[in-house]
Scaffold this motif. Sequence first.
Motif, PDB file in Angstrom:
ATOM      1  N   MET A   1     -34.624  62.201-110.932  1.00 20.55           N
ATOM      2  CA  MET A   1     -35.813  62.493-111.508  1.00 20.55           C
ATOM      3  C   MET A   1     -35.639  62.467-112.956  1.00 20.55           C
ATOM      4  O   MET A   1     -36.505  61.873-113.653  1.00 20.55           O
TER       5      MET A   1
ATOM      6  N   ALA B   1     -39.474  56.174-105.397  1.00 18.64           N
ATOM      7  CA  ALA B   1     -39.631  56.338-106.888  1.00 18.64           C
ATOM      8  C   ALA B   1     -39.671  54.960-107.450  1.00 18.64           C
ATOM      9  O   ALA B   1     -40.518  54.731-108.324  1.00 18.64           O
TER      10      ALA B   1
ATOM     11  N   LEU C   1     -41.853  62.069-103.629  1.00 22.80           N
ATOM     12  CA  LEU C   1     -40.418  62.884-103.266  1.00 22.80           C
ATOM     13  C   LEU C   1     -40.632  63.789-102.008  1.00 22.80           C
ATOM     14  O   LEU C   1     -40.168  63.917-101.120  1.00 22.80           O
ATOM     15  N   TYR C   2     -42.078  64.363-101.802  1.00 25.95           N
ATOM     16  CA  TYR C   2     -42.454  65.399-101.059  1.00 25.95           C
ATOM     17  C   TYR C   2     -42.647  64.676 -99.625  1.00 25.95           C
ATOM     18  O   TYR C   2     -41.989  65.193 -98.439  1.00 25.95           O
TER      19      TYR C   2
ATOM     20  N   TYR D   1     -35.287  59.228-102.000  1.00 29.51           N
ATOM     21  CA  TYR D   1     -36.313  59.275-103.313  1.00 29.51           C
ATOM     22  C   TYR D   1     -36.035  57.965-104.305  1.00 29.51           C
ATOM     23  O   TYR D   1     -37.031  57.580-104.902  1.00 29.51           O
TER      24      TYR D   1
ATOM     25  N   SER E   1     -44.379  56.299 -98.517  1.00 29.21           N
ATOM     26  CA  SER E   1     -43.516  57.037 -98.704  1.00 29.21           C
ATOM     27  C   SER E   1     -42.643  57.582 -97.397  1.00 29.21           C
ATOM     28  O   SER E   1     -41.607  57.769 -97.329  1.00 29.21           O
TER      29      SER E   1
ATOM     30  N   ALA F   1     -31.806  65.018-105.776  1.00 29.00           N
ATOM     31  CA  ALA F   1     -33.073  64.186-106.266  1.00 29.00           C
ATOM     32  C   ALA F   1     -33.628  64.712-107.570  1.00 29.00           C
ATOM     33  O   ALA F   1     -33.958  63.887-108.327  1.00 29.00           O
TER      34      ALA F   1
ATOM     35  N   CYS G   1     -39.145  63.742 -98.337  1.00 29.00           N
ATOM     36  CA  CYS G   1     -38.386  64.534 -97.714  1.00 29.00           C
ATOM     37  C   CYS G   1     -39.108  64.994 -96.216  1.00 29.00           C
ATOM     38  O   CYS G   1     -38.400  65.003 -95.310  1.00 29.00           O
TER      39      CYS G   1
ATOM     40  N   HIS H   1     -43.965  61.464-109.139  1.00 23.39           N
ATOM     41  CA  HIS H   1     -42.627  61.394-108.648  1.00 23.39           C
ATOM     42  C   HIS H   1     -42.691  62.572-107.767  1.00 23.39           C
ATOM     43  O   HIS H   1     -41.856  62.647-106.579  1.00 23.39           O
TER      44      HIS H   1
ATOM     45  N   THR I   1     -31.999  62.637 -98.712  1.00 22.14           N
ATOM     46  CA  THR I   1     -33.061  62.682 -99.605  1.00 22.14           C
ATOM     47  C   THR I   1     -33.095  62.039-101.005  1.00 22.14           C
ATOM     48  O   THR I   1     -33.818  61.316-101.403  1.00 22.14           O
ATOM     49  N   THR I   2     -31.827  61.841-101.410  1.00 19.31           N
ATOM     50  CA  THR I   2     -31.446  61.146-102.826  1.00 19.31           C
ATOM     51  C   THR I   2     -31.730  59.848-102.731  1.00 19.31           C
ATOM     52  O   THR I   2     -32.544  59.114-103.551  1.00 19.31           O
TER      53      THR I   2
ATOM     54  N   GLN J   1     -35.035  70.588-100.186  1.00 16.94           N
ATOM     55  CA  GLN J   1     -34.876  69.668-101.390  1.00 16.94           C
ATOM     56  C   GLN J   1     -35.995  69.680-102.113  1.00 16.94           C
ATOM     57  O   GLN J   1     -36.072  69.216-103.321  1.00 16.94           O
TER      58      GLN J   1
END
Length: 376
Positions: free
Chosen positions: A23, A205, A227-228, A201, A188, A19, A231, A223, A197-198, A10
Amino acid sequence: VEATASTGGQLMPPIMGAAAFVMVEITGASYLSIITAALLPALFYYLSIGAMVHFEAGRVNQQRSARASWPEMRRALVRLPPFLVPVAVLLFSMIYGYSPILAGFYAFLALVVVTTVRKETRLDLSGWIDALVFGAKNAALIAVACATAGLVVGVIEVLGVGLKFASAIFSVSNGVFFVTLLLVMIGSIILGMGLPTTAAYVIVAAIAAPPLVNFGMSPVAAHLFVLYYACLSAITPPVAIAAYAAAGIAGCDPIRAALHATKLGSAGFIIPFAFAYYPGLLLQGSWGDIAGAILVGTMVIFGLAIAIIGWFTRPMSLAWRAAFGLASLMMLYVTPWTTVVGVIAFGALITGVYLSRPKEGEAQKESVPVFEGTEK
């Protein structure tokens, strides 16, 4: 290994799951700028996994695979290029400014052409129906997850939770950038646990990225940071849904699988901090900054892998592992003199390991077992 490597998919350009497309919409940045910034961190993530797997194989004395399996690998690589065509179509469509939906449609058409031209991948009518049904089911799952995440984000905006979260982080961190990064990382991971994942995020976000942007980070870097960790929540205990899925396949204990996955992916928890301080890792800045970030980042990856696994050409003692870990952390520290000292220390440690290796004859002598009653 499977859970850790799959989670990194991802984060790896050019696709980065859905993602990256989300973004683009949220940050307003171009797709090309996002995948360019994400390239080096993703490569470092997989470099760290490869290094740890290699050192672990050496630690347990795992033999190399036989050359007899190489022809199968070559046949697989020969069959691979046609399936890269849809990926290339999707990538160039996004770079040229097409919307994600239109780019995905063009990639689908390219996939139809590729599968139809080749006899071994050609589908009949029932195959196409099964493929469309399978795709619709997966799209429905993603749509439901994103819709739910959208409702959560809407509630957050109405209640002002995002602003409260940002103000709480600033009050706790007292304006210290490192503490802010640490708190955003924890938030996060918690917010991303158990979510696709999506959807994960979209939530981070809206909640976790704004404090970093307000602190002065670029929107793309902020972002990518959240995201890291959204995931990596897939391999972080106690939820670790990717590790649970892998444990179900392997028939092993899921918590142990999650702990091993976290160990193998430990560099992934450090990489976002690295590019927060070193924009060169995002391919931003001068060529000298980028080259320096690549060089230092590579040494940090190998130093941490040696310290965590405890093997490099031979088993490492606790003192050696601590020395490699300390040198790696010094290279990560942002002041120039600590980075220079860490680089010198890392070079000295590598040299010391090679100079202290037993000679070939001695190593062979030590490896031969001697039993009682055996004649010399």
